[in-house]
Scaffold this motif. Sequence first.
Motif, PDB file in Angstrom:
ATOM      1  N   ALA A 144       0.822  -1.210   0.000  1.00  0.00           N
ATOM      2  CA  ALA A 144       0.000   0.000   0.000  1.00  0.00           C
ATOM      3  C   ALA A 144       0.857   1.260   0.000  1.00  0.00           C
ATOM      4  CB  ALA A 144      -0.928   0.002   1.207  1.00  0.00           C
ATOM      5  N   LEU A 145       1.967   1.236   0.727  1.00  0.00           N
ATOM      6  CA  LEU A 145       2.843   2.409   0.794  1.00  0.00           C
ATOM      7  C   LEU A 145       3.481   2.714  -0.550  1.00  0.00           C
ATOM      8  CD1 LEU A 145       4.621   1.882   4.238  1.00  0.00           C
ATOM      9  CD2 LEU A 145       2.986   3.679   3.651  1.00  0.00           C
ATOM     10  N   ASP A 146       3.627   1.705  -1.394  1.00  0.00           N
ATOM     11  CA  ASP A 146       4.228   1.899  -2.712  1.00  0.00           C
ATOM     12  C   ASP A 146       3.258   2.489  -3.726  1.00  0.00           C
ATOM     13  OD1 ASP A 146       6.731   1.018  -1.971  1.00  0.00           O
ATOM     14  OD2 ASP A 146       6.376  -1.060  -2.556  1.00  0.00           O
ATOM     15  N   LEU A 147       1.989   2.552  -3.376  1.00  0.00           N
ATOM     16  CA  LEU A 147       0.987   3.121  -4.276  1.00  0.00           C
ATOM     17  C   LEU A 147       1.061   4.647  -4.254  1.00  0.00           C
ATOM     18  CD1 LEU A 147      -2.101   0.923  -3.293  1.00  0.00           C
ATOM     19  CD2 LEU A 147      -0.714   0.705  -5.370  1.00  0.00           C
ATOM     20  N   PRO A 148       0.551   5.301  -5.298  1.00  0.00           N
ATOM     21  CA  PRO A 148       0.460   6.766  -5.257  1.00  0.00           C
ATOM     22  C   PRO A 148      -0.383   7.194  -4.042  1.00  0.00           C
ATOM     23  CG  PRO A 148       0.062   5.953  -7.484  1.00  0.00           C
ATOM     24  CD  PRO A 148       0.104   4.746  -6.594  1.00  0.00           C
ATOM     25  N   ALA A 149       0.113   8.154  -3.310  1.00  0.00           N
ATOM     26  CA  ALA A 149      -0.556   8.607  -2.080  1.00  0.00           C
ATOM     27  C   ALA A 149      -0.710   7.463  -1.093  1.00  0.00           C
ATOM     28  CB  ALA A 149      -1.920   9.216  -2.400  1.00  0.00           C
ATOM     29  N   GLY A 150       0.236   6.512  -1.136  1.00  0.00           N
ATOM     30  CA  GLY A 150       0.157   5.337  -0.283  1.00  0.00           C
ATOM     31  C   GLY A 150       0.174   5.663   1.200  1.00  0.00           C
ATOM     32  N   GLN A 151       0.997   6.657   1.578  1.00  0.00           N
ATOM     33  CA  GLN A 151       1.047   7.020   2.989  1.00  0.00           C
ATOM     34  C   GLN A 151      -0.301   7.520   3.488  1.00  0.00           C
ATOM     35  OE1 GLN A 151       4.885   9.441   2.665  1.00  0.00           O
ATOM     36  NE2 GLN A 151       5.023   8.714   4.794  1.00  0.00           N
ATOM     37  N   TRP A 152      -0.960   8.328   2.663  1.00  0.00           N
ATOM     38  CA  TRP A 152      -2.272   8.837   3.044  1.00  0.00           C
ATOM     39  C   TRP A 152      -3.285   7.696   3.147  1.00  0.00           C
ATOM     40  CZ3 TRP A 152      -2.785  13.496   4.972  1.00  0.00           C
ATOM     41  CH2 TRP A 152      -1.849  14.480   4.632  1.00  0.00           C
ATOM     42  N   LEU A 153      -3.185   6.743   2.225  1.00  0.00           N
ATOM     43  CA  LEU A 153      -4.108   5.602   2.227  1.00  0.00           C
ATOM     44  C   LEU A 153      -3.931   4.765   3.495  1.00  0.00           C
ATOM     45  CD1 LEU A 153      -6.162   3.734   0.869  1.00  0.00           C
ATOM     46  CD2 LEU A 153      -4.251   2.626  -0.328  1.00  0.00           C
ATOM     47  N   VAL A 154      -2.679   4.438   3.817  1.00  0.00           N
ATOM     48  CA  VAL A 154      -2.417   3.631   5.016  1.00  0.00           C
ATOM     49  C   VAL A 154      -2.850   4.378   6.266  1.00  0.00           C
ATOM     50  CG1 VAL A 154      -0.621   2.564   6.426  1.00  0.00           C
ATOM     51  CG2 VAL A 154      -0.553   2.327   3.935  1.00  0.00           C
ATOM     52  N   ALA A 155      -2.560   5.691   6.314  1.00  0.00           N
ATOM     53  CA  ALA A 155      -2.961   6.490   7.471  1.00  0.00           C
ATOM     54  C   ALA A 155      -4.477   6.519   7.611  1.00  0.00           C
ATOM     55  CB  ALA A 155      -2.422   7.910   7.334  1.00  0.00           C
ATOM     56  N   ALA A 156      -5.185   6.658   6.479  1.00  0.00           N
ATOM     57  CA  ALA A 156      -6.648   6.697   6.518  1.00  0.00           C
ATOM     58  C   ALA A 156      -7.211   5.369   7.019  1.00  0.00           C
ATOM     59  CB  ALA A 156      -7.203   7.017   5.132  1.00  0.00           C
ATOM     60  N   VAL A 157      -6.629   4.270   6.549  1.00  0.00           N
ATOM     61  CA  VAL A 157      -7.079   2.955   7.007  1.00  0.00           C
ATOM     62  C   VAL A 157      -6.815   2.808   8.500  1.00  0.00           C
ATOM     63  CG1 VAL A 157      -6.653   0.474   6.852  1.00  0.00           C
ATOM     64  CG2 VAL A 157      -6.823   1.839   4.759  1.00  0.00           C
ATOM     65  N   GLY A 158      -5.635   3.246   8.944  1.00  0.00           N
ATOM     66  CA  GLY A 158      -5.300   3.167  10.362  1.00  0.00           C
ATOM     67  C   GLY A 158      -6.267   3.960  11.220  1.00  0.00           C
ATOM     68  N   VAL A 159      -6.573   5.177  10.775  1.00  0.00           N
ATOM     69  CA  VAL A 159      -7.533   6.011  11.510  1.00  0.00           C
ATOM     70  C   VAL A 159      -8.901   5.332  11.531  1.00  0.00           C
ATOM     71  CG1 VAL A 159      -8.801   8.188  11.482  1.00  0.00           C
ATOM     72  CG2 VAL A 159      -6.336   8.175  11.090  1.00  0.00           C
ATOM     73  N   GLY A 160      -9.288   4.742  10.397  1.00  0.00           N
ATOM     74  CA  GLY A 160     -10.575   4.052  10.315  1.00  0.00           C
ATOM     75  C   GLY A 160     -10.658   2.884  11.294  1.00  0.00           C
ATOM     76  N   ILE A 161      -9.567   2.111  11.387  1.00  0.00           N
ATOM     77  CA  ILE A 161      -9.533   0.982  12.315  1.00  0.00           C
ATOM     78  C   ILE A 161      -9.613   1.477  13.759  1.00  0.00           C
ATOM     79  CG2 ILE A 161      -8.102  -0.907  13.205  1.00  0.00           C
ATOM     80  CD1 ILE A 161      -6.992  -1.214  10.356  1.00  0.00           C
ATOM     81  N   ALA A 162      -8.859   2.532  14.057  1.00  0.00           N
ATOM     82  CA  ALA A 162      -8.862   3.083  15.421  1.00  0.00           C
ATOM     83  C   ALA A 162     -10.241   3.625  15.792  1.00  0.00           C
ATOM     84  CB  ALA A 162      -7.806   4.182  15.534  1.00  0.00           C
ATOM     85  N   VAL A 163     -10.862   4.354  14.869  1.00  0.00           N
ATOM     86  CA  VAL A 163     -12.192   4.906  15.132  1.00  0.00           C
ATOM     87  C   VAL A 163     -13.205   3.779  15.326  1.00  0.00           C
ATOM     88  CG1 VAL A 163     -14.105   6.200  14.113  1.00  0.00           C
ATOM     89  CG2 VAL A 163     -11.779   7.097  13.967  1.00  0.00           C
ATOM     90  N   THR A 164     -13.084   2.728  14.509  1.00  0.00           N
ATOM     91  CA  THR A 164     -13.963   1.565  14.661  1.00  0.00           C
ATOM     92  C   THR A 164     -13.828   0.980  16.051  1.00  0.00           C
ATOM     93  OG1 THR A 164     -13.839   1.023  12.296  1.00  0.00           O
ATOM     94  CG2 THR A 164     -14.476  -0.754  13.799  1.00  0.00           C
ATOM     95  N   GLY A 165     -12.583   0.914  16.543  1.00  0.00           N
ATOM     96  CA  GLY A 165     -12.355   0.398  17.889  1.00  0.00           C
ATOM     97  C   GLY A 165     -12.999   1.251  18.957  1.00  0.00           C
ATOM     98  N   VAL A 166     -12.833   2.570  18.841  1.00  0.00           N
ATOM     99  CA  VAL A 166     -13.410   3.479  19.836  1.00  0.00           C
ATOM    100  C   VAL A 166     -14.931   3.398  19.819  1.00  0.00           C
ATOM    101  CG1 VAL A 166     -13.696   5.893  20.486  1.00  0.00           C
ATOM    102  CG2 VAL A 166     -11.443   5.055  19.786  1.00  0.00           C
ATOM    103  N   VAL A 167     -15.499   3.449  18.622  1.00  0.00           N
ATOM    104  CA  VAL A 167     -16.965   3.388  18.506  1.00  0.00           C
ATOM    105  C   VAL A 167     -17.487   2.064  19.045  1.00  0.00           C
ATOM    106  CG1 VAL A 167     -18.891   3.310  16.870  1.00  0.00           C
ATOM    107  CG2 VAL A 167     -17.061   4.994  16.569  1.00  0.00           C
ATOM    108  N   GLY A 168     -16.791   0.977  18.693  1.00  0.00           N
ATOM    109  CA  GLY A 168     -17.224  -0.336  19.164  1.00  0.00           C
ATOM    110  C   GLY A 168     -17.185  -0.448  20.677  1.00  0.00           C
ATOM    111  N   ALA A 169     -16.126   0.088  21.281  1.00  0.00           N
ATOM    112  CA  ALA A 169     -16.001   0.034  22.738  1.00  0.00           C
ATOM    113  C   ALA A 169     -17.084   0.874  23.412  1.00  0.00           C
ATOM    114  CB  ALA A 169     -14.615   0.515  23.162  1.00  0.00           C
ATOM    115  N   VAL A 170     -17.322   2.068  22.880  1.00  0.00           N
ATOM    116  CA  VAL A 170     -18.341   2.950  23.455  1.00  0.00           C
ATOM    117  C   VAL A 170     -19.732   2.321  23.336  1.00  0.00           C
ATOM    118  CG1 VAL A 170     -19.519   5.169  23.207  1.00  0.00           C
ATOM    119  CG2 VAL A 170     -17.019   5.061  23.117  1.00  0.00           C
TER     120      VAL A 170
END
Length: 271
Positions: A144-170
Motif C-alpha cells: 500500500a505504501l508503494d501506491l500513489p498517495a500510499g502514505q495517506w491511504l495507510v494512514a486513513a485505514v489506520g484512523v478508520g480501524i482506530a475509530v472503529t475500535g473506539v466506537v465499538g467500545a463505546v
Amino acid sequence: MHSSKAVLGQLNSRRGEQALEVAGRWGFAARGVIYVLVGVLALRIALGGGGGEQADKGGALAEIASKPFGAALLWVVGIGLVGMALWQLSEAVWGTKTTKRLLSVGRAVFYGVVSWSVLTFAAGDHSQGGGSSDQQSQDVTAKALDLPAGQWLVAAVGVGIAVTGVVGAVRAGMRKYHKHLKLGEMSATSRRAVDVTGVSGGIARGLVFLVAGGFAVAAAVQYDPDKAKGMDDTLRAFAGTPAGPWLMAAIALGLAMFGVFCFAMARWRRV
C-alpha cells in the motif's frame, strides 16, 4: 392460478429468509469460536506459556486442527463464516439506511475473505489462513505504501480501524447491542451474562482495534511497514506497557468473553 403463485412465492420467500437466518446464526457461532481461541492463546502467552503459538486467526486455526475431529470443525467454522458473509450481503441489499448498507458491504467482503482463508486452511493450504497476521499486515502495508498517495491511504485505514475500535467500545459500554437482541425470550440470568460478556468483550476488542489502528498510522507517518502490527503483535504490545503481562491477560480474557458473547448473539439476535 394467481393465488397459487402468490402462495408459492410466499413459501419460497419464507424459505429464503429461514436460510439466511440459519446462515447468520451459524456465522455468529463461527466468529465466536475464533475469538474464544484467540483469547485463550493470548492468555497462555501472557501467563508465560504458549511457546511459539500465535494469538491470531492463524493460531486459532492451528489450535482447531490439532484437536480430534479438528479438520471437520475447520470446515464447520469456514462454512459458518461464509454464512456470515451471505447474511451481511443480504443486509446490504435489503437494508433501509444507506450508511448501514455500506457497512454491511464492507463486512460481507471482510467475512468473505476470512471464510476463504479458513476454508483453504481446512483444505490443506496452510500458507493462506495459517500465516502470521503480523507478517501479512506488514506485507499489505508495504504494498500500500508503494501506491500513489500510499502514505495517506495507510494512514486513513489506520484512523478508520482506530475509530472503529473506539466506537465499538463505546457502543458496547452503552449496551447498544440490546436493540438487536430478543430480550423478551431471555431470562434475567441470561441477560446479565450477555451484558458481562458483551460489555467487557466489546471494550477489549475495541482497545485491540484502537492500538492496531495506531500502529498502522505510525507505519504511514514513518513510511515503515514493519511498524504495522497484526493481531498477535498488537496483543503482545499490551504486555509492554507499565501494567505488563497482566494487561495483556485482561485483554485476552476480554476477547474470549467476546467470543462467548458471539455465541449469545447466535442464539438470541434478531436476524
